[in-house]
Write a protein that holds these residues in place. Structure first.
Motif, PDB file in Angstrom:
ATOM      1  N   ALA A   2     -10.251  18.805   8.845  1.00  0.00           N
ATOM      2  CA  ALA A   2     -10.129  18.288  10.297  1.00  0.00           C
ATOM      3  C   ALA A   2      -9.936  16.743  10.265  1.00  0.00           C
ATOM      4  O   ALA A   2     -10.330  15.984   9.710  1.00  0.00           O
ATOM      5  CB  ALA A   2     -11.460  18.439  10.780  1.00  0.00           C
ATOM      6  N   LEU A   3      -8.865  16.417  11.102  1.00  0.00           N
ATOM      7  CA  LEU A   3      -8.372  14.968  11.186  1.00  0.00           C
ATOM      8  C   LEU A   3      -8.593  14.558  12.545  1.00  0.00           C
ATOM      9  O   LEU A   3      -8.339  15.466  13.532  1.00  0.00           O
ATOM     10  CB  LEU A   3      -6.725  14.712  10.856  1.00  0.00           C
ATOM     11  N   SER A   4      -9.155  13.260  12.740  1.00  0.00           N
ATOM     12  CA  SER A   4      -9.213  12.633  14.126  1.00  0.00           C
ATOM     13  C   SER A   4      -8.213  11.824  14.340  1.00  0.00           C
ATOM     14  O   SER A   4      -7.394  11.594  13.905  1.00  0.00           O
ATOM     15  CB  SER A   4     -10.601  11.964  14.165  1.00  0.00           C
ATOM     16  N   PHE A   5      -7.909  11.965  15.926  1.00  0.00           N
ATOM     17  CA  PHE A   5      -6.808  11.357  16.540  1.00  0.00           C
ATOM     18  C   PHE A   5      -7.361   9.693  16.658  1.00  0.00           C
ATOM     19  O   PHE A   5      -8.394   9.390  16.844  1.00  0.00           O
ATOM     20  CB  PHE A   5      -6.315  11.992  17.657  1.00  0.00           C
ATOM     21  N   SER A   6      -6.234   9.024  17.077  1.00  0.00           N
ATOM     22  CA  SER A   6      -6.191   7.607  17.349  1.00  0.00           C
ATOM     23  C   SER A   6      -7.429   7.349  17.993  1.00  0.00           C
ATOM     24  O   SER A   6      -7.292   7.311  19.251  1.00  0.00           O
ATOM     25  CB  SER A   6      -4.911   7.349  17.797  1.00  0.00           C
ATOM     26  N   PRO A   7      -8.297   6.546  17.434  1.00  0.00           N
ATOM     27  CA  PRO A   7      -9.605   6.053  18.324  1.00  0.00           C
ATOM     28  C   PRO A   7      -9.103   4.989  19.391  1.00  0.00           C
ATOM     29  O   PRO A   7      -9.915   4.922  20.028  1.00  0.00           O
ATOM     30  CB  PRO A   7     -10.547   5.694  17.312  1.00  0.00           C
ATOM     31  N   HIS A   8      -8.078   4.288  18.769  1.00  0.00           N
ATOM     32  CA  HIS A   8      -7.875   3.154  19.538  1.00  0.00           C
ATOM     33  C   HIS A   8      -7.279   3.701  21.058  1.00  0.00           C
ATOM     34  O   HIS A   8      -7.595   3.042  22.200  1.00  0.00           O
ATOM     35  CB  HIS A   8      -6.666   2.124  19.113  1.00  0.00           C
ATOM     36  N   VAL A  44       2.799  14.780  15.390  1.00  0.00           N
ATOM     37  CA  VAL A  44       2.381  14.919  14.162  1.00  0.00           C
ATOM     38  C   VAL A  44       2.645  16.454  13.726  1.00  0.00           C
ATOM     39  O   VAL A  44       3.175  16.550  12.508  1.00  0.00           O
ATOM     40  CB  VAL A  44       0.971  14.554  14.188  1.00  0.00           C
ATOM     41  N   ASP A  45       2.571  17.298  14.413  1.00  0.00           N
ATOM     42  CA  ASP A  45       2.410  18.814  14.192  1.00  0.00           C
ATOM     43  C   ASP A  45       3.930  19.243  14.099  1.00  0.00           C
ATOM     44  O   ASP A  45       4.409  19.750  15.185  1.00  0.00           O
ATOM     45  CB  ASP A  45       1.780  19.633  15.258  1.00  0.00           C
ATOM     46  N   THR A  46       4.771  18.962  13.203  1.00  0.00           N
ATOM     47  CA  THR A  46       5.906  19.055  13.082  1.00  0.00           C
ATOM     48  C   THR A  46       6.619  20.656  12.970  1.00  0.00           C
ATOM     49  O   THR A  46       7.329  21.098  13.224  1.00  0.00           O
ATOM     50  CB  THR A  46       6.625  18.439  11.752  1.00  0.00           C
ATOM     51  N   ASN A  47       5.623  21.569  12.327  1.00  0.00           N
ATOM     52  CA  ASN A  47       5.881  22.776  12.296  1.00  0.00           C
ATOM     53  C   ASN A  47       5.410  23.697  13.313  1.00  0.00           C
ATOM     54  O   ASN A  47       5.414  24.774  13.518  1.00  0.00           O
ATOM     55  CB  ASN A  47       5.469  23.526  10.789  1.00  0.00           C
ATOM     56  N   LYS A  48       4.793  22.988  14.314  1.00  0.00           N
ATOM     57  CA  LYS A  48       4.340  23.398  15.674  1.00  0.00           C
ATOM     58  C   LYS A  48       3.426  24.586  15.460  1.00  0.00           C
ATOM     59  O   LYS A  48       3.364  25.732  16.302  1.00  0.00           O
ATOM     60  CB  LYS A  48       5.504  23.982  16.564  1.00  0.00           C
ATOM     61  N   ASP A  49       2.527  24.601  14.455  1.00  0.00           N
ATOM     62  CA  ASP A  49       1.532  25.713  14.066  1.00  0.00           C
ATOM     63  C   ASP A  49       0.243  25.267  14.924  1.00  0.00           C
ATOM     64  O   ASP A  49      -0.746  26.115  14.588  1.00  0.00           O
ATOM     65  CB  ASP A  49       1.322  26.039  12.754  1.00  0.00           C
ATOM     66  N   ARG A  50       0.065  24.300  15.494  1.00  0.00           N
ATOM     67  CA  ARG A  50      -1.089  23.830  16.264  1.00  0.00           C
ATOM     68  C   ARG A  50      -2.254  23.319  15.350  1.00  0.00           C
ATOM     69  O   ARG A  50      -3.380  23.107  15.825  1.00  0.00           O
ATOM     70  CB  ARG A  50      -1.575  24.811  17.273  1.00  0.00           C
ATOM     71  N   LEU A  51      -1.804  23.047  14.066  1.00  0.00           N
ATOM     72  CA  LEU A  51      -2.730  22.485  13.103  1.00  0.00           C
ATOM     73  C   LEU A  51      -1.961  21.281  12.204  1.00  0.00           C
ATOM     74  O   LEU A  51      -0.579  21.374  12.359  1.00  0.00           O
ATOM     75  CB  LEU A  51      -3.058  23.597  11.934  1.00  0.00           C
ATOM     76  N   VAL A  52      -2.564  20.406  12.215  1.00  0.00           N
ATOM     77  CA  VAL A  52      -2.149  19.331  11.509  1.00  0.00           C
ATOM     78  C   VAL A  52      -2.576  19.372   9.944  1.00  0.00           C
ATOM     79  O   VAL A  52      -3.594  19.149   9.611  1.00  0.00           O
ATOM     80  CB  VAL A  52      -2.435  17.887  12.061  1.00  0.00           C
ATOM     81  N   SER A  53      -1.553  19.578   9.082  1.00  0.00           N
ATOM     82  CA  SER A  53      -1.902  19.644   7.799  1.00  0.00           C
ATOM     83  C   SER A  53      -1.814  18.155   7.152  1.00  0.00           C
ATOM     84  O   SER A  53      -1.350  17.215   7.670  1.00  0.00           O
ATOM     85  CB  SER A  53      -0.654  20.308   6.826  1.00  0.00           C
ATOM     86  N   GLU A  56       1.568  16.821   6.966  1.00  0.00           N
ATOM     87  CA  GLU A  56       2.140  16.310   8.180  1.00  0.00           C
ATOM     88  C   GLU A  56       1.432  15.023   8.523  1.00  0.00           C
ATOM     89  O   GLU A  56       1.963  14.008   9.232  1.00  0.00           O
ATOM     90  CB  GLU A  56       1.869  17.543   9.364  1.00  0.00           C
ATOM     91  N   PHE A  57       0.241  14.897   8.394  1.00  0.00           N
ATOM     92  CA  PHE A  57      -0.713  13.665   8.770  1.00  0.00           C
ATOM     93  C   PHE A  57      -0.118  12.462   8.004  1.00  0.00           C
ATOM     94  O   PHE A  57       0.364  11.441   8.509  1.00  0.00           O
ATOM     95  CB  PHE A  57      -2.000  13.760   8.544  1.00  0.00           C
ATOM     96  N   LEU A  58       0.064  12.784   6.757  1.00  0.00           N
ATOM     97  CA  LEU A  58       0.723  11.688   5.926  1.00  0.00           C
ATOM     98  C   LEU A  58       1.963  11.231   5.969  1.00  0.00           C
ATOM     99  O   LEU A  58       2.254   9.820   6.297  1.00  0.00           O
ATOM    100  CB  LEU A  58       0.422  12.174   4.290  1.00  0.00           C
ATOM    101  N   LYS A  59       2.999  12.173   6.492  1.00  0.00           N
ATOM    102  CA  LYS A  59       4.045  11.805   7.184  1.00  0.00           C
ATOM    103  C   LYS A  59       4.059  11.042   8.272  1.00  0.00           C
ATOM    104  O   LYS A  59       5.048  10.150   8.140  1.00  0.00           O
ATOM    105  CB  LYS A  59       4.855  13.116   7.004  1.00  0.00           C
TER     106      LYS A  59
END
Length: 130
Positions: A2-8, A44-53, A56-59
């Protein structure tokens, strides 16, 4: 993973929407949060599978936007329509209202005419019955 999104960006929301202020709509704040999440997922979700790998996150962290995040504009801060578009809309709305008022007046007169005719017919019917 699980990755969290921009806290700012959440901090920005808390500055705009204060739970202690009765005028601030917490449902609206949640809608903004969902809008932000959707924006991040679209980026971020470039393959549009509704999950961030992880890949994808590092990219996404390599992008300029990640290093220099743009300021998020809430819906209240975003100008959806220009002043000219708003004036045009108000003008059209006013014209439609005037047309509807004319139609209402026309229908009211027709109703009065029909009621008068009905009263006349009722009077004739009474005469014939006597």
């Amino acid at each position: 993973m699980a990755l969290s999104f921009s806290p700012h960006k959440h901090t920005k929301l808390e500055k705009v929407y204060d739970p202690k202020n009765e005028e601030d709509d917490m449902m609206e704040m949640e809608e903004e949060r969902l809008r932000m999440r959707e924006h991040v997922m679209n980026e971020v979700d470039t393959n549009k599978d509704r999950l961030v790998s992880l890949e994808e996150f590092l990219k996404s962290t390599e992008k300029k936007e990640f290093l220099e995040p743009e300021e998020w504009e809430t819906l209240d801060e975003t100008q959806i329509y220009t002043e000219e578009e708003l004036r045009q809309y108000e003008k059209e709305l006013s014209q439609q209202e005037a047309e509807l008022n004319l139609k209402v007046e026309q229908l009211r007169k027709e109703q009065e005419d029909l009621q008068r005719r009905q009263d006349e017919l009722d009077a004739q019917k009474k005469e014939y019955q006597q």
